[in-house]
Design an enzyme around this catalytic site. Sequence first.
Site, PDB file in Angstrom:
ATOM      1  N   ARG A  70       0.813  -1.222   0.000  1.00 18.43           N
ATOM      2  CA  ARG A  70       0.000   0.000   0.000  1.00 18.43           C
ATOM      3  C   ARG A  70       0.844   1.269   0.000  1.00 18.43           C
ATOM      4  O   ARG A  70       0.440   2.289  -0.554  1.00 18.43           O
ATOM      5  CB  ARG A  70      -0.936  -0.001   1.209  1.00 18.43           C
ATOM      6  N   LYS A  88     -15.230 -13.817   7.949  1.00 25.17           N
ATOM      7  CA  LYS A  88     -16.529 -13.337   8.402  1.00 25.17           C
ATOM      8  C   LYS A  88     -17.547 -13.115   7.305  1.00 25.17           C
ATOM      9  O   LYS A  88     -17.281 -12.438   6.321  1.00 25.17           O
ATOM     10  CB  LYS A  88     -16.341 -12.014   9.129  1.00 25.17           C
ATOM     11  N   GLY A 105      -5.926  -8.063   1.653  1.00 21.35           N
ATOM     12  CA  GLY A 105      -4.527  -8.362   1.982  1.00 21.35           C
ATOM     13  C   GLY A 105      -4.187  -9.834   1.911  1.00 21.35           C
ATOM     14  O   GLY A 105      -3.132 -10.212   1.403  1.00 21.35           O
TER      15      GLY A 105
HETATM   16  C1  3PG Z   1      -8.494  -2.119   5.182  1.00 24.69           C
HETATM   17  O1  3PG Z   1      -7.364  -2.553   5.452  1.00 24.69           O
HETATM   18  O2  3PG Z   1      -9.441  -2.858   4.892  1.00 24.69           O
HETATM   19  C2  3PG Z   1      -8.684  -0.635   5.159  1.00 24.69           C
HETATM   20  O3  3PG Z   1      -7.514   0.033   5.505  1.00 24.69           O
HETATM   21  C3  3PG Z   1      -9.819  -0.243   6.056  1.00 24.69           C
HETATM   22  O4  3PG Z   1      -9.573  -0.653   7.370  1.00 24.69           O
HETATM   23  P1  3PG Z   1     -10.804  -1.007   8.285  1.00 24.69           P
HETATM   24  O5  3PG Z   1     -11.446  -2.254   7.719  1.00 24.69           O
HETATM   25  O6  3PG Z   1     -10.247  -1.205   9.670  1.00 24.69           O
HETATM   26  O7  3PG Z   1     -11.763   0.167   8.230  1.00 24.69           O
END
Ligand code: 3PG
Length: 399
Positions: free
Chosen positions: A36, A200, A354
Site C-alpha cells: 500500500r 466473516k 490483503g
Molecule cells: C483495510 O485494510 O481494509 C482498510 O484500511 C480499512 O480498514 P478497516 O477495515 O479497519 O476500516
Amino acid sequence: MPKLTIRDLTLDGKRVFMRVDFNVPIKNGRITDDTRIQATLPTLRYALDRGATVIMASHLGRPKGKVNPEMSLEPVARRLQELLGQTVAFAPDSAGEIARQAVERAVQEGTRLILLENLRFHPEEEKNDQAFAAGLASLAELYVNDAFGSSHRAHASVEAVARLLPSPAAGLLMEKEVAYLGDALASPARPFVAVLGGAKVSDKLEVIENLLGKVDVLLIGGAMAYTFLKAQDLPVGRSLVENDLLDAARRILRHASERGLRVELPTDHVVAGKIEPGVAAFVLEVGDQSIGDRMGLDIGPETSARYAGIVAGAKTVVWNGPMGVFETPPFDAGTNAVAKAVAATGGVTIIGGGDSIAAVTRAGVADKITHISTGGGASLELLGGRTLPGVEVLAEKGA
Ligand code: 3PG
Ligand code: MG
C-alpha cells in the site's frame, strides 16, 4: 460524471492534505508488506514534482479511539523516507497543537512530506466528527484522497474533511482503482465468477447480496462457508460460525435458488483439532458427523479441484479472501490452488484484500493477475454496486 483528480489541481506552493491508506501489516515494529505504501508513491512524487507540501494522514489497525503505540505510523514514516530518498517528518499526533507545530516546523525546515500519527487514536475520526475534520482541514489548503482502501468508510479524514477544503480530488491510485473496478463491471466478459473467502460473513453480507445479481457463479470458501453450512443443518464441529447470521445465510441461499443463481459451497474440507503448523489434519466430506469437535480449516482437494475448474472457465474473476487458514500449512493448500487457478485463466482477474494478495504473491503468480486492488472491503463494495463515501464526496470534473 468523472471526479476531479490531482492532475486538475494547481499544486505549486500549496499545502495538500492527502488521505492515504497506510494500514499495512506491522509485526514487532517491522512492516511485513509495504504494497500500500508503494502504491501511493506515484501520487506523492507527482505532488512533490509540482511543488506541493504534502501532509499525509492514515489510520493503522483498529485502535478504537485510544493511543496504542503498537499501531503507531512512525515505522511507515521511516519506510517512506527510504523509498523516496527524501526527508519525511513525523507528527506524533494528527490533531491539535502537536500536529500544527509539527507541520509548521517541517515547513520552516523545507521538509515537504509530513506524516501524521494514526488518525484512529482519536474516536472522532470514525465518528466523522465535524470539529475533528475542521482541525485536519486547518492544516492545509487542498484535499486529495488517495486512500482507495479506506474510501468505503465515512470517516472524518475521508468524508467530512473533503467538504471543508476546495476542489477535493482523487489521487492517482484512487483514480486507477475506481476506473479499473468500475470498467471491469460495467460489462464484464462472461462467465463472471466471484470467489469469496475469509473469516466473516458479516463483513461481506451486503456484498454477497449485491454480487449475486451480477455474477454467474459465486464460490464460497474459508471460515465464512461454515455459517452457510450450519444454516443448512450440516455438522460443523468447532468451525468458526456466526450464529447470528444463520438466517441471513439461509435467505441468501434461498434467493439464489429462487433466481437460479449458482452459489457453490465446499463439499469436502480439511479438519483438525487445533491451528498449528504440521498438526494432524484429515480430509472429510462436508456433512460427515465424524468431524466431532474438530474445526474445518481449509477446503478439501475435491472442492479445490471443482473451484479451480470453474475459475478456469471464467472470463472475469473477482477474488477476495482466503479459502482456509492459509498462513498455517497444511491449511494453505486450498488457497494456493485457487491462487494458481485465478492466475491461469486467460480472462480479466481482479484480486482484493490483503490475504488474497499475500496468497498470490506467495504462489509466485502476482504478475499474472490483471488488477491487484489495494482495497479489500472497498473493492468489494464497489464491485457489489455500492457507491463509496470517500469517492462520492470528491468534486466532479467541470463542476
Ligand atoms: C483495510 O485494510 O481494509 C482498510 O484500511 C480499512 O480498514 P478497516 O477495515 O479497519 O476500516
Ligand atoms: Mg478491512
